[in-house]
Design an enzyme around this catalytic site. Structure first.
Site, PDB file in Angstrom:
ATOM      1  N   GLU A 294       0.830  -1.210   0.000  1.00 11.35           N
ATOM      2  CA  GLU A 294       0.000   0.000   0.000  1.00 11.35           C
ATOM      3  C   GLU A 294       0.871   1.269   0.000  1.00 11.35           C
ATOM      4  O   GLU A 294       0.447   2.313  -0.464  1.00 11.35           O
ATOM      5  CB  GLU A 294      -0.944  -0.022   1.220  1.00 11.35           C
ATOM      6  CG  GLU A 294      -2.243   0.714   0.963  1.00 11.35           C
ATOM      7  CD  GLU A 294      -3.336   0.438   1.999  1.00 11.35           C
ATOM      8  OE1 GLU A 294      -3.159  -0.440   2.853  1.00 11.35           O
ATOM      9  OE2 GLU A 294      -4.368   1.125   1.950  1.00 11.35           O
ATOM     10  N   HIS A 319       7.949 -26.554   1.064  1.00  8.71           N
ATOM     11  CA  HIS A 319       7.234 -27.628   0.384  1.00  8.71           C
ATOM     12  C   HIS A 319       6.100 -27.073  -0.458  1.00  8.71           C
ATOM     13  O   HIS A 319       5.135 -27.772  -0.744  1.00  8.71           O
ATOM     14  CB  HIS A 319       6.713 -28.639   1.408  1.00  8.71           C
ATOM     15  CG  HIS A 319       7.838 -29.259   2.177  1.00  8.71           C
ATOM     16  ND1 HIS A 319       8.370 -30.480   1.849  1.00  8.71           N
ATOM     17  CD2 HIS A 319       8.576 -28.778   3.208  1.00  8.71           C
ATOM     18  CE1 HIS A 319       9.382 -30.744   2.679  1.00  8.71           C
ATOM     19  NE2 HIS A 319       9.520 -29.717   3.509  1.00  8.71           N
ATOM     20  N   LYS A 429     -13.916   1.392  -3.344  1.00  2.22           N
ATOM     21  CA  LYS A 429     -14.860   1.739  -2.268  1.00  2.22           C
ATOM     22  C   LYS A 429     -16.032   2.522  -2.826  1.00  2.22           C
ATOM     23  O   LYS A 429     -17.194   2.230  -2.518  1.00  2.22           O
ATOM     24  CB  LYS A 429     -14.158   2.647  -1.239  1.00  2.22           C
ATOM     25  CG  LYS A 429     -13.407   1.916  -0.163  1.00  2.22           C
ATOM     26  CD  LYS A 429     -13.086   2.930   0.930  1.00  2.22           C
ATOM     27  CE  LYS A 429     -11.834   2.565   1.659  1.00  2.22           C
ATOM     28  NZ  LYS A 429     -11.293   3.639   2.457  1.00  2.22           N
TER      29      LYS A 429
HETATM   30  O1  PA5 Z   1      -2.732   1.575   6.077  1.00  5.86           O
HETATM   31  C1  PA5 Z   1      -3.757   2.201   5.905  1.00  5.86           C
HETATM   32  O2  PA5 Z   1      -3.807   3.439   5.921  1.00  5.86           O
HETATM   33  C2  PA5 Z   1      -5.058   1.470   5.649  1.00  5.86           C
HETATM   34  O3  PA5 Z   1      -4.828   0.101   5.481  1.00  5.86           O
HETATM   35  C3  PA5 Z   1      -5.983   1.680   6.832  1.00  5.86           C
HETATM   36  O4  PA5 Z   1      -5.386   1.223   7.993  1.00  5.86           O
HETATM   37  C4  PA5 Z   1      -7.322   0.963   6.595  1.00  5.86           C
HETATM   38  O5  PA5 Z   1      -7.890   1.372   5.401  1.00  5.86           O
HETATM   39  C5  PA5 Z   1      -8.262   1.228   7.739  1.00  5.86           C
HETATM   40  O6  PA5 Z   1      -8.478   2.594   7.861  1.00  5.86           O
HETATM   41  P1  PA5 Z   1      -9.108   3.233   9.153  1.00  5.86           P
HETATM   42  O7  PA5 Z   1      -8.165   3.070  10.263  1.00  5.86           O
HETATM   43  O8  PA5 Z   1      -9.342   4.671   8.802  1.00  5.86           O
HETATM   44  O9  PA5 Z   1     -10.384   2.501   9.400  1.00  5.86           O
END
Ligand code: PA5
Length: 458
Positions: A294, A319, A429
């Site tokens: 990410e 394995h 989303k």
């Molecule tokens: O790393 C990130 O920013 C995302 O993976 C968030 O942690 C995830 O989308 C959850 O977001 P939030 O904490 O706003 O619910």
């Protein structure tokens, strides 16, 4: 080596270097030395306050740590049997990685007295099977919910929380909010938590989800289970201190970041495997995959950049995936994680099909198999790195989390991308909201339908 240095985690780089690897598969010392200076400002900025992310700075905010430790102690005294952690992505993976690494491997199965704290359950999906089954089983009268969302509006977390809240209300009535702790910011969840009188732990504004493992997002749930999160954060601080003091050439996170970047960009190795040799570190590999994927998978002009992270676990995946790593496409860098000592010792008896193992420690076999895999890769010219922990303990894990987060920040600097946003996650989303008919998304619906691939059902 001083006894303090013996507690440090180390990075073994030899398996990624040319020679002995061919230059097309390994990085030369000169290439590393030429690239490192581009990273000179990263840690000073992260520590000094100029950077977008505060994941290193937050390690020194002792009042934040103290308040979550005190709150965990208070909740532990209330004697809950179960904790349900609701969150997703960075708001769940850090907590799970820490809990699994540092709690007893059979924590949830131990009798209460030996467990020393509540059982822990993670809800990080909207799969009715998992949450439905948990609610069939857990007595919410003796359960505490820790809901984590920085934005406070993440749909999966909101859905899970709303279901659990309704079930709690049914079981304990108007006292339901006393069973809930929220780690959150100023969004919708924070507003509800304040209105309903839930306990709130702050989600630091300048720390993003996937970098939040050493804040209450990642620490509070493990602390409820009895994990020494103060020592964990001290380990993180120790690594930050080392990185601030050491030259870039001695800084393991910087060297790992440079090697990973050069491998992806110059040596055609865009697939980067995270392979701990420890069951307790299996969720850590998943945490790293999210951190790297990410943070680094970004559009750069007309091109998409970023390595593809892949989780694996030694020896089990010897394995399964190691055949591919050794003989498949030469497009991978494998990062092992090993330990120098084990927390438990088991000696193999001689009776049985492998009599040659008589008297061998199981942990020695684990380490020999990791070294064997590294050698098998090196023989066919395939690179690997190895993070070595003195053992799996809070300090070492804190160091490793901070090293891998900083490695990611270093890689982002080299790619020239922002490690702390995730614009690519938004499109899916919005489309899902449009399909659900959420108010405000009406105009999107037509576009989503137009862009949905024509069905070809077989
Ligand atoms: O790393 C990130 O920013 C995302 O993976 C968030 O942690 C995830 O989308 C959850 O977001 P939030 O904490 O706003 O619910």
């Amino acid at each position: 080596m001083t006894s303090a240095a013996r507690q440090d985690i180390r990075l073994e780089v030899g398996g990624a270097v040319a020679p002995p690897l061919e230059r097309s598969h390994g990085v030369t010392r000169a290439e590393i030395a030429r690239t490192l200076p581009r990273l000179a400002k990263v840690v000073p900025d992260l520590l000094g306050g100029d950077a977008a992310s505060g994941f290193l700075r937050v390690l020194s905010r002792r009042s934040l740590l103290k308040s979550l430790v005190d709150e965990a102690a208070r909740q532990r005294r209330r004697g809950f049997e179960d904790v349900i952690h609701i969150g997703i992505g960075g708001s769940s993976l850090g907590a799970e990685a820490i809990w699994r690494a540092l709690a007893h491997p059979q924590h949830n199965l131990l009798p209460r007295r030996r467990r020393g704290g509540p059982r822990i359950h993670f809800i990080d999906n909207v799969d009715p099977e998992s949450l439905g089954a948990l609610l069939e089983w857990v007595d919410l009268k003796t359960a505490l919910v820790h809901v984590v969302s920085k934005s406070g509006g993440t749909v999966e977390t909101a859905a899970g929380f709303q279901i659990v809240r309704a079930a709690l209300e049914k079981r304990v009535g108007s006292r339901w909010a006393r069973h809930c702790v929220a780690t959150t910011g100023q969004g919708a969840l924070g507003k509800i938590a304040r209105e309903e009188g839930m306990t709130i732990l702050p989600f630091p504004e300048d720390v993003g989800g996937r970098f939040s493992g050493l804040t209450s997002s990642g620490l509070f749930t493990p602390a409820l289970a009895g994990v020494d999160v103060t020592a964990l954060v001290a380990g993180g601080r120790r690594m930050a201190g080392r990185m601030a003091k050491l030259s870039l050439a001695e800084n393991p996170a910087a060297v790992a970041g440079v090697v990973a970047f050069l491998m992806a960009e110059r040596k055609a190795k865009p697939i980067q495997v995270m392979m701990p040799y420890a069951d307790a570190l299996e969720p850590l590999a998943r945490w790293f995959v999210q951190l790297s994927g990410e943070s680094l998978g970004k559009r750069k002009g007309r091109r998409g950049v970023g390595p593809t992270p892949l989780p694996a676990r030694g020896t089990t995946d010897q394995h399964s995936q190691v055949q591919l790593f050794v003989e498949g496409p030469a497009d991978k860098l494998v990062s092992f994680v090993t330990t120098r000592r084990d927390r438990r010792s088991l000696t193999i008896p001689g009776e049985g099909p492998a009599g040659y193992l008589e008297g061998v420690e199981l942990g020695r076999l684990l380490r020999a198999e990791q070294q064997g895999t590294a050698v098998a890769l090196a023989r066919v010219g395939r690179p690997s790195l190895c993070w070595e922990l003195p053992e799996i303990n809070p300090s070492a894990l804190g160091q490793l989390l901070v090293a891998l987060e900083t490695q990611t920040a270093y890689q982002a600097e080299l790619y020239g991308v922002n490690a702390y946003d995730q614009p690519g996650v938004e499109a899916g989303k919005v489309a899902a909201f449009a399909l659900l008919g959420r108010e405000g998304y009406e105009n999107e619906r037509e576009a989503v339908e137009a862009d949905t691939p024509e069905r070809w059902t077989i």
